[in-house]
Structures are given as structure tokens and as C-alpha cells.
Motif scaffolding. Structure first.
Motif, mmCIF file in Angstrom:
data_model
loop_
_atom_site.group_PDB
_atom_site.id
_atom_site.type_symbol
_atom_site.label_atom_id
_atom_site.label_comp_id
_atom_site.label_asym_id
_atom_site.label_seq_id
_atom_site.Cartn_x
_atom_site.Cartn_y
_atom_site.Cartn_z
ATOM 1 N N GLY A 1 -1.679 -36.689 10.156
ATOM 2 C CA GLY A 1 -2.741 -36.448 9.190
ATOM 3 C C GLY A 1 -3.668 -35.341 9.618
ATOM 4 N N CYS A 2 -4.496 -34.879 8.667
ATOM 5 C CA CYS A 2 -5.524 -33.892 8.978
ATOM 6 C C CYS A 2 -6.863 -34.492 8.534
ATOM 7 N N CYS A 3 -7.802 -33.662 8.102
ATOM 8 C CA CYS A 3 -9.160 -34.111 7.806
ATOM 9 C C CYS A 3 -9.207 -35.425 7.013
ATOM 10 N N GLY A 4 -10.026 -36.344 7.456
ATOM 11 C CA GLY A 4 -10.253 -37.598 6.731
ATOM 12 C C GLY A 4 -9.263 -38.697 7.064
ATOM 13 N N GLY B 1 11.778 -33.684 27.270
ATOM 14 C CA GLY B 1 12.582 -32.992 26.261
ATOM 15 C C GLY B 1 11.739 -32.364 25.180
ATOM 16 N N LYS B 2 12.437 -31.622 24.363
ATOM 17 C CA LYS B 2 11.729 -30.886 23.331
ATOM 18 C C LYS B 2 11.587 -31.719 22.066
ATOM 19 N N ILE B 3 10.471 -31.495 21.389
ATOM 20 C CA ILE B 3 10.245 -32.217 20.136
ATOM 21 C C ILE B 3 11.313 -31.824 19.124
ATOM 22 N N SER B 4 11.659 -30.533 19.119
ATOM 23 C CA SER B 4 12.645 -30.079 18.135
ATOM 24 C C SER B 4 14.011 -30.715 18.375
ATOM 25 N N ASP B 5 14.309 -31.123 19.621
ATOM 26 C CA ASP B 5 15.557 -31.858 19.868
ATOM 27 C C ASP B 5 15.417 -33.315 19.439
ATOM 28 N N MET B 6 14.221 -33.886 19.701
ATOM 29 C CA MET B 6 14.006 -35.288 19.315
ATOM 30 C C MET B 6 14.177 -35.489 17.804
ATOM 31 N N VAL B 7 13.693 -34.539 17.012
ATOM 32 C CA VAL B 7 13.789 -34.735 15.559
ATOM 33 C C VAL B 7 15.226 -34.635 15.079
ATOM 34 N N LYS B 8 16.062 -33.959 15.867
ATOM 35 C CA LYS B 8 17.456 -33.844 15.441
ATOM 36 C C LYS B 8 18.182 -35.169 15.585
ATOM 37 N N ARG B 9 17.568 -36.100 16.356
ATOM 38 C CA ARG B 9 18.179 -37.424 16.482
ATOM 39 C C ARG B 9 17.850 -38.320 15.300
ATOM 40 N N ASN B 10 17.451 -37.655 14.179
ATOM 41 C CA ASN B 10 17.353 -38.412 12.937
ATOM 42 C C ASN B 10 16.266 -39.458 12.836
ATOM 43 N N ARG B 11 15.215 -39.279 13.616
ATOM 44 C CA ARG B 11 14.125 -40.230 13.481
ATOM 45 C C ARG B 11 12.892 -39.439 13.059
ATOM 46 N N VAL B 12 12.114 -39.988 12.129
ATOM 47 C CA VAL B 12 10.866 -39.327 11.767
ATOM 48 C C VAL B 12 9.852 -39.633 12.854
ATOM 49 N N LEU B 13 9.240 -38.594 13.391
ATOM 50 C CA LEU B 13 8.235 -38.781 14.434
ATOM 51 C C LEU B 13 6.843 -38.842 13.818
ATOM 52 N N ILE B 14 5.960 -39.541 14.515
ATOM 53 C CA ILE B 14 4.599 -39.710 14.006
ATOM 54 C C ILE B 14 3.624 -38.918 14.875
ATOM 55 N N SER B 15 2.822 -38.109 14.206
ATOM 56 C CA SER B 15 1.800 -37.349 14.910
ATOM 57 C C SER B 15 0.453 -38.062 14.732
ATOM 58 N N ASP B 16 -0.642 -37.372 15.026
ATOM 59 C CA ASP B 16 -1.939 -38.062 14.950
ATOM 60 C C ASP B 16 -2.708 -37.694 13.685
ATOM 61 N N GLY B 17 -3.959 -38.140 13.622
ATOM 62 C CA GLY B 17 -4.786 -37.863 12.448
ATOM 63 C C GLY B 17 -5.937 -36.935 12.795
ATOM 64 N N ALA B 18 -7.021 -37.043 12.019
ATOM 65 C CA ALA B 18 -8.131 -36.091 12.132
ATOM 66 C C ALA B 18 -8.857 -36.185 13.460
ATOM 67 N N TRP B 19 -9.325 -35.060 13.925
ATOM 68 C CA TRP B 19 -10.221 -35.007 15.078
ATOM 69 C C TRP B 19 -11.629 -34.664 14.626
ATOM 70 N N GLY B 20 -11.738 -33.594 13.833
ATOM 71 C CA GLY B 20 -13.061 -33.127 13.394
ATOM 72 C C GLY B 20 -13.870 -34.253 12.768
ATOM 73 N N THR B 21 -13.255 -34.930 11.779
ATOM 74 C CA THR B 21 -14.013 -35.976 11.100
ATOM 75 C C THR B 21 -14.232 -37.185 12.023
ATOM 76 N N SER B 22 -13.326 -37.421 12.991
ATOM 77 C CA SER B 22 -13.535 -38.524 13.941
ATOM 78 C C SER B 22 -14.719 -38.220 14.856
ATOM 79 N N LEU B 23 -14.836 -36.959 15.263
ATOM 80 C CA LEU B 23 -15.972 -36.573 16.114
ATOM 81 C C LEU B 23 -17.280 -36.748 15.352
ATOM 82 N N GLN B 24 -17.253 -36.387 14.063
ATOM 83 C CA GLN B 24 -18.465 -36.556 13.259
ATOM 84 C C GLN B 24 -18.889 -38.011 13.216
ATOM 85 N N GLN B 25 -17.898 -38.918 13.103
ATOM 86 C CA GLN B 25 -18.231 -40.343 13.082
ATOM 87 C C GLN B 25 -18.848 -40.799 14.401
#
Ligand code: B12
Ligand code: ZN
Lengths: 291, 221
Positions: free
Chosen positions: A274-277, A2-26
């Protein structure tokens, strides 16, 4: 799935990921090295970053393809490998995601259309090539991110729309001006972004990077004043980095960001990551705070 | 200031390149910096009046940009209008009839690929009458040193946008100051501060292009 835009309509906050660039640096990526090339040469490191976000509770993860357009790869002499590098990026995240979603990252090309750096056709072709490879590697959606110019973002949206079945997410990066309002460096406000992206057919819009969680709350409010129903994704960075004892450190802790996440959801964000850091610890804390 | 100077200044400030350019909408179908410069020179205006117009126009837009009243596209259009006017001045530069204030070498430091800020700085500084040598992005100390050797009286600008490339900036400043202590070094970029500039021995820090141009004008005078 299913589509993410449909999932969000079911009233739940979805969780995405965090930084990649800074993780690669580590993991040892050096300044001046091509992050996306690691999809080929350091596959297991990239896979581990993706897995750690899934373990942390992400409902969707990005791909290591932010700088994967042929224009950025050209700096490293890798533009002819764009297809391979982007497909690998999506395959790695697909492998880590299991039944979770893969939202493929497409960053700005660094070219300015109005300066005539490249033609609109060249830009379109670059985004098309990248998006098709990401879809072939198993992505569910395209996350066109860190945009500043409307013309470039709309060109990317069009290239994805006309050449793939990927769901389209598009986010811009805003700075606070001295007058206190939010603009991208090209002068685009959150409300003008909202109007233009909805008209272009983006299915999820929002903001990434910038300067921390608190400013994102103001940005979401402005988006919501323009549209009450478009799904909104926010990838805030952990503030702007400072050098402490010779180390690059980001000011906002997982607790800081998690503390503001419920407020961000309350003003209208549907997907938070999240994004950088930001790290898996930030994502786990945010997930705990909003779900 | 002459009428010619003021007219060119206005066209540069508004980013009106030439008649064909649709920007800005309210000046559509009117002559731009290109046509007006040519016409002015043909009717006997001094090249220096044109150069003064470019400088004034870029200074005004540069100041509005520092105040967040205009954004990157406005500055870019002004720079294009300036280039259109400057193109007509080329023979006069070559003949020595009008002179540049000096040479400004600029580049983004090793490991850093951000160039939008650097490009804006070169445009504004060029608009203020300097010859620009743009070394591009990911530029090592050696490349800067070679360029300084070729232009011994130059000033140098370094840009860094990443906290992780600030050490490279510091090393580059040290290398320049060791080999060529009299060369003035200006630094900038979003994470750079005045304290950092003082610490690494740079001569000037500016948060925006106009500050760099102002420093160069006063330091050169
Ligand atoms: C556009 C952008 C990019 C583009 C660059 C395109 C290009 N051609 O330049 C792309 C997408 C390629 C990119 C890549 C990356 N980026 Co980037 N990027 C930005 C962004 C959004 C805007 C930068 C910009 O151009 N601003 C507009 C210009 C006009 O401003 P400016 O550069 O600051 O310049 C002004 C002044 O500083 C000054 N100035 C600049 N140089 C000089 C020099 C002198 C001599 C003087 C006097 C003044 C001066 O004058 C300019 C005009 O006012 C910023 C976020 C932000 N809002 O700053 C992040 C940002 C700079 N990027 C960041 C990061 C982390 C990256 C990546 C590592 C991301 C990644 N995961 O791959 C890579 C690094 C690539 C590399 N090795 O360099 C971080 C840096 C964090 C930090 N402080 O270390 C930022 C701050 C984002 C964030 N919020 O975390 N990025
Ligand atoms: Zn970021």
C-alpha cells in the motif's frame, strides 16, 4: 535470501508494506517537520512502524527515506546529513525485518531536469549518495518510487545500478486524464514507462500512490500489454484523503482493498502493498486475501 | 492581431525557445521566440505586439493543458519560450512603454512543499501580462501580508496540495481578508474545491492555471 524477482517467479504473490508518511503523522509528525529526520530523533517510533508491517505479514518493508535525497533534505538544512539519515533508515528497517526483505525508498527530488533546476550530474550524485547509504544500512533492494519524469527515474536507476548491488525496483505515479487513459503529470503512460525501465535494466517495475486500488487494476493491465514477464509491484493508496469532522480520512478500508487484491494479482501484479493512507490492517487484509 | 503577434504566439505555444533548442523536433534549426522577438523589435514591431503574442500562446497552451491534451513538460517549454521573448521586453517595461496588468503574489502555504502546480500558475499568469512575486513554498500568513503591503494593488494566489495544509490555507485567507479586505485571493491545488473556497472566503477557485488567468483578466478589466 535471493532476489525478489526470482521469488516472484515461483508463482506466489508477495506482500509489501503500507504507508509510512501517514503513519508518521499519526505518531505526531507535524506538517513542516522533516519525516526522515525522525530516523535519528524518533528511532523507536520509526522502528515500530516497520515492525507493525512485519507483524501484519509483509514479506518486505520499505525504509523511511522517501524524501532522503540531499535536494529534499536541503529544505530543512539537513543535506549534509544525507548519508547518516539514509543509513539509519535502512538500519531501522533491517532491525525490524528479521529474515524478511528491506526495499529502500528513494522518492523524487522535486527538481525538474528539463527546467535546468539541477544538472544530470548533480541529480545522479544525489541518488548515488542516497543509494550507497541505504545499502550500507542493510537494504536488499532500491525502490525508486512516485516517479513522474522518465529522465529523473532513469538517472536514479543508473545511479543505483552503477554504485550498488541493490536489486532495482522502480514505480511511477499515474493520474487518470479526462480522456480516461493514465499518464503521469509529465505525460508518461504506463506502457512507455514499461519500455523505458526494462531497457534501463530495472528488475521490478510498477506503480504507487495514485488514486486507489481500482485504477491500479487498469494500470497493471496496460503494463502487462507491454510486457508479460517483468515482475510488477503495486503500492496503491487507500484512495485520496478527505477531511471528515476535521480529520484526514482515507476512503478505502482494509476490506475494500483486500476485496480488489485478488483481481489485481489476476491481471498480473506480483507484489502488492500500500501507499498513503494504508495501515498494517490494510496489509494484513490484503495478505489474507491473496495468499 | 498582427502577423508578428501570431508568429510569437505560435512559437510560445509550441515551446520553441531559440534556434539552438532541439524542441520541438519539427522546428529544429529554425528561429525561436528569442530570435524572432529580437528581429521583430529591430524591424519596428511594437512591444505590445510581442506581449500579445506571449499572452495568446500561453492562453492556448494553458487551455490544452486544462483539457489534459498536453502535460507539464509542454507547459514548461512554452513558459521558457515566453521568458525568452519577454527578456527583450524588459527595457520597454522599465520605460513604461508597455504595462503589466498588475502584480500577482503567489506562494504555497505553511507546511506544504509542493511547488510544481504553483510554478505553472505563475508562468501562465505571467504570460497573461502580470508581474509575478513568487514567495516560494511553506509560506506563512505574515509573509503574504508583508508582500501585500509592498504591492497594495496586487492579487494573491495560494496553493495547497495536502489536506493537512488546507487549514493553513484557510487561516492565511482569513488573515489577508482581515488586514486587506479588498485584496483578491485565488486558491488552488489538487485537494481544493469550489465549496472549500466559498467556505473560507477566497474570491476565486480554479482547478488549473488558465482559470486563474481568466479570472484575473476579467476581474481586473
Ligand atoms: C510531485 C509530488 C510530490 C513531490 C513534490 C515536488 C515539488 N517540487 O512540488 C514530493 C515528492 C516532494 C512530494 C512530497 C509529499 N507528498 Co506529494 N505528491 C506529488 C504528486 C505526485 C504530484 C503533485 C503535482 O506536482 N502535480 C502536478 C501539478 C501540475 O498539479 P497541482 O499541483 O495539482 O497543480 C495544478 C492545480 O491544482 C492548480 N493549482 C495549483 N496551485 C494553485 C494555486 C492557485 C492560486 C490556482 C488558481 C490553481 C492552482 O494548477 C496546477 C496546474 O494545473 C501528488 C499526486 C498527484 N497526482 O497529485 C502527490 C500528493 C499531492 N502528495 C501527497 C503526500 C501525502 C506527500 C507527502 C506528505 C508524502 C510523504 N510521505 O512525505 C510529502 C509532503 C511534503 C510536504 N510537506 O509538502 C498526497 C497528498 C494527499 C492529500 N490530499 O493530502 C498526494 C495527493 C499523493 C497521494 N495520492 O496521496 N509530493
Ligand atoms: Zn502515496
Amino acid at each position: 535470501m535471493g532476489k525478489i524477482s526470482d521469488m516472484v517467479k515461483r508463482n506466489r504473490v508477495l506482500i509489501s508494506d503500507g504507508a509510512w508518511g501517514t503513519s508518521l503523522q499519526q505518531k505526531g509528525l507535524l506538517a513542516g517537520e522533516c519525516p526522515e529526520e525522525w530516523n535519528i530523533s524518533h528511532r523507536s517510533d520509526v522502528l515500530e512502524i516497520a515492525r507493525n508491517y512485519i507483524y501484519a505479514g509483509s514479506d518486505m518493508i520499505q525504509t523511511n527515506s522517501f524524501g532522503g535525497s540531499r535536494f529534499k533534505l536541503a529544505h530543512y538544512g539537513l543535506d549534509s546529513k544525507a548519508e547518516e539519515i539514509n543509513r539509519a533508515a535502512a538500519e531501522i528497517s533491517r532491525e525490524a525485518a528479521g529474515d524478511k526483505l528491506v526495499i529502500a525508498s528513494l522518492g523524487p527530488t522535486g527538481k525538474i531536469l528539463m527546467m535546468g533546476d539541477v544538472s544530470e550530474e548533480q541529480l545522479y550524485e544525489g541518488f548515488r549518495e542516497q543509494a550507497v547509504a541505504l545499502e550500507a544500512g542493510g537494504a536488499d533492494a532500491a525502490c525508486i518510487e512516485t516517479m513522474a519524469a522518465l529522465d529523473e527515474a532513469l538517472c536514479a536507476v543508473k545511479a543505483v545500478q552503477e554504485n550498488t548491488n541493490l536489486e532495482i525496483i522502480c514505480t511511477f505515479t499515474f493520474d487518470k486524464t479526462s480522456a480516461g487513459d493514465f499518464r503521469t503529470m509529465m505525460g508518461v503512460s504506463p506502457s512507455s514507462m514499461t519500455t523505458a525501465l526494462i531497457e534501463a535494466g530495472a528488475e521490478i517495475i510498477g506503480s504507487n500512490c495514485g488514486n486507489g486500488m481500482e485504477q491500479m487494476i487498469c494500470i497493471v493491465k496496460e503494463i502487462r500489454n507491454t510486457s508479460s514477464d517483468i515482475p510488477v509491484l503495486i503500492h496503491a493508496n487507500a484512495g485520496l484523503p478527505v477531511v471528515k469532522d476535521g480529520n484526514n480520512t482515507f476512503p478505502e478500508t482494509p476490506e475494500d482493498m483486500a476485496g480488489l487484491a485478488p483481481k489485481l494479482a489476476e491481471v498480473g501484479a506480483n507484489i502488492i502493498g500500500g501507499c498513503c493512507g494504508t495501515t498494517p490492517a490494510h496489509i494484513a487484509a490484503i495478505a489474507g486475501a491473496v495468499q | 492581431m498582427s502577423e508578428t503577434t501570431d508568429r510569437i504566439a505560435l512559437l510560445v505555444k509550441r515551446g520553441k525557445i531559440n534556434k539552438a533548442s532541439p524542441f520541438p523536433p519539427d522546428l529544429k534549426e529554425q528561429d525561436g521566440a528569442d530570435e524572432q522577438t529580437k528581429a521583430a523589435l529591430d524591424s519596428g514591431a511594437k512591444p505590445s505586439e510581442i506581449l500579445d503574442g506571449c499572452m495568446k500562446g500561453m492562453q492556448e497552451i494553458g487551455t490544452l493543458f486544462s483539457q489534459n491534451k498536453v502535460f507539464v513538460p509542454d507547459l514548461l517549454m512554452s513558459a521558457k519560450a515566453m521568458s525568452a521573448a519577454m527578456a527583450h521586453l524588459k527595457p520597454h517595461f522599465q520605460s513604461g512603454e508597455v504595462k503589466r496588468k498588475g502584480t500577482f503574489i503567489i506562494g504555497t502555504v505553511t507546511g506544504d512543499l509542493h511547488d510544481i502546480g504553483k510554478n505553472l500558475v505563475s508562468m501562465v499568469v505571467e504570460g497573461c501580462g502580470w508581474e509575478i512575486v513568487d514567495l516560494g513554498v511553506d509560506v506563512g500568513a505574515d509573509t503574504f501580508l508583508e508582500a501585500i503591503e509592498q504591492h497594495p494593488d496586487c492579487a494573491v494566489g495560494l496553493s495547497a496540495l495536502l489536506t493537512t495544509t488546507m487549514p493553513a490555507m484557510s487561516q492565511t485567507v482569513a488573515a489577508i481578508k482581515e488586514k486587506s479586505p479588498q485584496t483578491r485571493v485565488l486558491i488552488g491545488g489538487a485537494p481544493i474545491t469550489r465549496e472549500f473556497a466559498d467556505k473560507i472566503g477566497a474570491d476565486c477557485y480554479s482547478p488549473d492555471p488558465q482559470g486563474a488567468a481568466n479570472y484575473l483578466s476579467t476581474a481586473a478589466a
